[in-house]
Design a protein around this motif. Sequence first.
Motif, PDB file in Angstrom:
ATOM      1  N   CYS A   1     -42.685  10.474  15.997  1.00  0.00           N
ATOM      2  CA  CYS A   1     -41.334  10.273  16.536  1.00  0.00           C
ATOM      3  C   CYS A   1     -41.275  10.821  17.965  1.00  0.00           C
ATOM      4  O   CYS A   1     -40.732  10.192  18.849  1.00  0.00           O
TER       5      CYS A   1
ATOM      6  N   ASN B   1     -38.076  19.780  13.029  1.00  0.00           N
ATOM      7  CA  ASN B   1     -37.484  19.360  14.300  1.00  0.00           C
ATOM      8  C   ASN B   1     -35.989  19.639  14.306  1.00  0.00           C
ATOM      9  O   ASN B   1     -35.372  19.742  15.361  1.00  0.00           O
TER      10      ASN B   1
ATOM     11  N   CYS C   1     -43.890  16.420  17.625  1.00  0.00           N
ATOM     12  CA  CYS C   1     -43.127  16.502  16.372  1.00  0.00           C
ATOM     13  C   CYS C   1     -43.627  17.687  15.558  1.00  0.00           C
ATOM     14  O   CYS C   1     -44.830  17.849  15.352  1.00  0.00           O
TER      15      CYS C   1
ATOM     16  N   CYS D   1     -43.177  13.837  10.245  1.00  0.00           N
ATOM     17  CA  CYS D   1     -41.900  14.215   9.624  1.00  0.00           C
ATOM     18  C   CYS D   1     -41.307  13.110   8.760  1.00  0.00           C
ATOM     19  O   CYS D   1     -40.284  13.313   8.117  1.00  0.00           O
TER      20      CYS D   1
ATOM     21  N   CYS E   1     -42.569   8.299  11.124  1.00  0.00           N
ATOM     22  CA  CYS E   1     -43.372   9.304  11.813  1.00  0.00           C
ATOM     23  C   CYS E   1     -44.409   9.872  10.842  1.00  0.00           C
ATOM     24  O   CYS E   1     -44.092  10.207   9.701  1.00  0.00           O
TER      25      CYS E   1
HETATM   26 ZN   LIG Z   1     -41.709  13.233  13.519  1.00  0.00          ZN
END
Ligand SMILES: [Zn+2]
Length: 166
Positions: A127, A143, A131, A69, A66
């Motif tokens: 993701c 998250n 996010c 993140c 991602c």
């Molecule tokens: Zn993410």
Amino acid sequence: MLIDARTIISSDSSLNFKFTDIPEAIVDFISPETHIRQVVTEVVARHVLGRIYVTLDIRCEYDSVCARCMENLTRQVETHSDLCYIPEGNEADAEDVDFTTYTGHFIDLSEAIIDGIYSAMPVRDLCVEDCKGICPKCGINLNLESCNCSHKEIDPRLAGLAKLLE
Ligand SMILES: [Zn+2]
Ligand SMILES: [Zn+2]
């Protein structure tokens, strides 16, 4: 990923082919975090008046991370391309279409497959669409957890004022 032009030219109907190899050169086009797991390419080829029309339906599964993140993710993209191949030397007869030339008896589809996958992949993967990413101050994955850091964006023009109010 070659198809034999002679077979296609000598056939009265369209021919189907299927490739399950990953074009090696794709690593030059994708980010280093992206790892291609599988590529399935279904090909339909037909010969019409000196041209070979090819349709590609490509399904590509890949692992990446991602962009916000950095968690691992697995994605699948599907793409369709319509192509026309002309034997080298016959370009003048084909000014009405976008085409690629081929030399000899074989048409190499690798480049078209790479193009298809590359253009189907998002510029960056997330993701989930919203996010929350990683806290730039303490580094936790927002998250999964929340932190007490201040995430307020302070207008640089008001930063001096903010300092006075602290
Ligand atoms: Zn993410
Ligand atoms: Zn934090």
